[in-house]
Write a protein that holds these residues in place. Structure first.
Motif, short mmCIF file in Angstrom:
data_model
loop_
_atom_site.label_atom_id
_atom_site.label_comp_id
_atom_site.label_asym_id
_atom_site.label_seq_id
_atom_site.Cartn_x
_atom_site.Cartn_y
_atom_site.Cartn_z
N VAL A 15 59.46 84.60 -2.12
CA VAL A 15 60.54 85.06 -1.25
C VAL A 15 61.05 86.41 -1.70
CG1 VAL A 15 62.91 84.58 -0.52
CG2 VAL A 15 61.23 82.74 -0.54
N PHE A 16 61.17 86.59 -3.01
CA PHE A 16 61.65 87.87 -3.53
C PHE A 16 60.68 89.00 -3.20
CE2 PHE A 16 61.55 91.02 -6.98
CZ PHE A 16 62.85 91.52 -6.89
N VAL A 17 59.39 88.76 -3.41
CA VAL A 17 58.38 89.78 -3.11
C VAL A 17 58.38 90.12 -1.62
CG1 VAL A 17 55.91 90.27 -3.09
CG2 VAL A 17 56.95 89.21 -5.10
N ALA A 18 58.48 89.10 -0.79
CA ALA A 18 58.51 89.34 0.65
C ALA A 18 59.76 90.12 1.05
CB ALA A 18 58.46 88.01 1.41
N PHE A 19 60.90 89.78 0.42
CA PHE A 19 62.15 90.48 0.72
C PHE A 19 62.06 91.95 0.37
CE2 PHE A 19 66.39 91.94 -0.58
CZ PHE A 19 67.11 91.66 0.57
N MET A 20 61.32 92.28 -0.68
CA MET A 20 61.18 93.67 -1.11
C MET A 20 60.11 94.42 -0.33
SD MET A 20 63.52 93.96 -3.38
CE MET A 20 63.10 95.54 -4.11
N ILE A 21 59.02 93.74 0.04
CA ILE A 21 57.87 94.43 0.62
C ILE A 21 57.96 94.53 2.14
CG2 ILE A 21 55.37 94.26 0.98
CD1 ILE A 21 55.10 93.22 -1.83
N VAL A 22 58.44 93.49 2.80
CA VAL A 22 58.42 93.47 4.27
C VAL A 22 59.17 94.65 4.88
CG1 VAL A 22 59.22 92.19 6.30
CG2 VAL A 22 57.99 91.00 4.47
N PRO A 23 60.40 95.00 4.43
CA PRO A 23 61.07 96.17 5.04
C PRO A 23 60.29 97.47 4.85
CG PRO A 23 62.64 94.83 3.81
CD PRO A 23 61.28 94.31 3.47
N VAL A 24 59.70 97.64 3.67
CA VAL A 24 58.93 98.86 3.42
C VAL A 24 57.69 98.89 4.30
CG1 VAL A 24 57.70 100.19 1.68
CG2 VAL A 24 59.81 99.00 1.07
N ALA A 25 57.01 97.75 4.40
CA ALA A 25 55.81 97.69 5.24
C ALA A 25 56.16 97.93 6.70
CB ALA A 25 55.13 96.33 5.06
N ALA A 26 57.29 97.36 7.16
CA ALA A 26 57.70 97.58 8.55
C ALA A 26 58.05 99.04 8.81
CB ALA A 26 58.90 96.68 8.87
N PHE A 30 56.11 101.39 11.42
CA PHE A 30 56.84 102.04 12.50
C PHE A 30 56.63 103.55 12.49
CE2 PHE A 30 60.87 103.69 14.36
CZ PHE A 30 60.70 103.16 15.64
N SER A 31 56.43 104.12 11.29
CA SER A 31 56.24 105.58 11.19
C SER A 31 54.89 106.04 11.74
CB SER A 31 56.38 106.02 9.73
OG SER A 31 55.29 105.55 8.95
N VAL A 32 53.96 105.12 11.95
CA VAL A 32 52.65 105.49 12.49
C VAL A 32 52.39 104.81 13.84
CG1 VAL A 32 51.63 105.96 10.25
CG2 VAL A 32 51.51 103.64 11.18
N LEU A 240 59.80 106.89 4.10
CA LEU A 240 58.65 106.43 3.31
C LEU A 240 58.26 107.47 2.27
CD1 LEU A 240 56.94 103.87 3.28
CD2 LEU A 240 55.22 105.10 4.59
N MET A 241 58.34 108.75 2.62
CA MET A 241 58.07 109.80 1.63
C MET A 241 59.05 109.71 0.47
SD MET A 241 57.39 113.09 4.09
CE MET A 241 56.27 113.01 5.48
N SER A 242 60.33 109.51 0.79
CA SER A 242 61.34 109.38 -0.26
C SER A 242 61.06 108.17 -1.14
CB SER A 242 62.73 109.27 0.37
OG SER A 242 63.73 109.14 -0.61
N PHE A 243 60.63 107.07 -0.51
CA PHE A 243 60.29 105.87 -1.27
C PHE A 243 59.12 106.11 -2.21
CE2 PHE A 243 57.54 102.12 -1.61
CZ PHE A 243 58.39 101.25 -2.27
N VAL A 244 58.10 106.82 -1.71
CA VAL A 244 56.91 107.10 -2.54
C VAL A 244 57.29 107.95 -3.75
CG1 VAL A 244 54.70 108.31 -2.57
CG2 VAL A 244 55.27 106.81 -0.66
N ILE A 245 58.16 108.94 -3.54
CA ILE A 245 58.60 109.78 -4.66
C ILE A 245 59.34 108.95 -5.69
CG2 ILE A 245 60.11 111.69 -5.31
CD1 ILE A 245 59.46 112.95 -2.58
N ALA A 246 60.26 108.09 -5.22
CA ALA A 246 60.99 107.21 -6.15
C ALA A 246 60.05 106.24 -6.85
CB ALA A 246 62.08 106.45 -5.39
N TRP A 247 59.03 105.78 -6.14
CA TRP A 247 58.05 104.86 -6.72
C TRP A 247 57.24 105.55 -7.82
CZ3 TRP A 247 52.51 104.52 -5.85
CH2 TRP A 247 51.94 103.33 -6.32
#
Length: 273
Positions: A15-26, A30-32, A240-247
């Protein structure tokens, strides 16, 4: 250990992994997406939104603005926090509780309150701060104080600075050589981790940048928020670009911490037994 007590861990982690990954994946999907409002899945995929948002001159300008403000904030924080933490740890132990308190205060200050306080304070001083990037750097140094201080102090507490200093002095080193050639290399991991945390926090900060200088010097988060009002798909690409930089910065922190741990294990006395 029986498998029964462990049955609840897998669902919780899932549940934790899904909570973290699903919004980013969505957000990435949506960006493409050519269109995604009539069906469960996007009706088509395209990179046009990424190309459009990245081809604007404002994209490069805001990216560079955020980058150099983050670097300057990091350097100022290093010059202030590292010497203060070292002196409090080695020479002025009575000042350590006060620094601990000051490192907590920024967490309790909302960005709006901090911005208004800085404007009221520095508007009465003959300093070139108001409506300039200088006041933004000053605010970021305050906000990121806990990250830099805690990272440096944790490293100092894990190193026997007194023994290192005495050993260096016995070999003829002066105080500057002790700090620069003995202490600093041993706390380099904390300095690097603190610097990366400051870079990550400053690069993605919006509230202070918007309130203190606004459109006079657009940063990457301000550029992103502007697109949320006009085109959500281009805003998703920027997010998503901002997320990749933070990642990437987070991976750099983990790599530095892991490398330091391996070096400590290699240098420990138990290794040679």
């Amino acid at each position: 250990m029986s498998a029964a007590p462990l049955t609840w861990r897998a669902p919780v982690i899932g549940v934790f992994v899904a909570f973290m990954i699903v919004p980013v994946a969505a957000t990435a999907l949506f960006s493409v997406a050519t269109r995604w409002d009539r069906t469960l899945w996007p009706e088509g995929l395209t990179l046009n939104w990424w190309i459009k948002v990245a081809s604007r001159s404002a994209f490069t300008d805001t990216l560079l603005n955020s980058f150099w403000i983050a670097v300057i904030s990091m350097l100022v924080s290093l010059m202030i926090v590292v010497p203060a933490a070292y002196l409090a740890h080695t020479r002025l132990p009575y000042a350590k509780p006060w620094l601990e308190f000051l490192s907590i205060v920024p967490f309790s200050l909302p960005g709006v309150v901090l911005a208004l306080g800085l404007i009221r304070l520095y508007s009465k001083l003959p300093l070139p701060l108001i409506n300039t990037p200088n006041i933004l750097v000053a605010a970021y140094v305050i906000v990121t104080l806990p990250f830099m201080y805690r990272a440096v102090m944790n490293t100092l507490e894990s190193v026997d600075t007194r023994l290192l200093a005495e050993a260096a002095q016995s070999l003829g080193a002066n105080p500057l050589q002790v700090v620069g050639r003995v202490i600093m290399p041993n706390i380099a991991a904390g300095i690097v981790n603190g610097s990366l945390l400051v870079l990550s926090a400053v690069f993605s900060e919006f509230v202070l940048a918007n309130l203190l200088i606004g459109t006079r010097l657009k940063t990457f988060p301000i550029y992103l928020v502007e697109f949320t009002r006009s085109d959500a798909r281009q805003a998703s690409a920027l997010a998503l670009m901002s997320f990749v930089i933070a990642w990437i910065i987070s991976l750099a922190i983990l790599w530095t911490a892991g490398r330091t741990a391996r070096h400590r294990q290699a240098d420990s006395p138990t290794r040679s037994r």
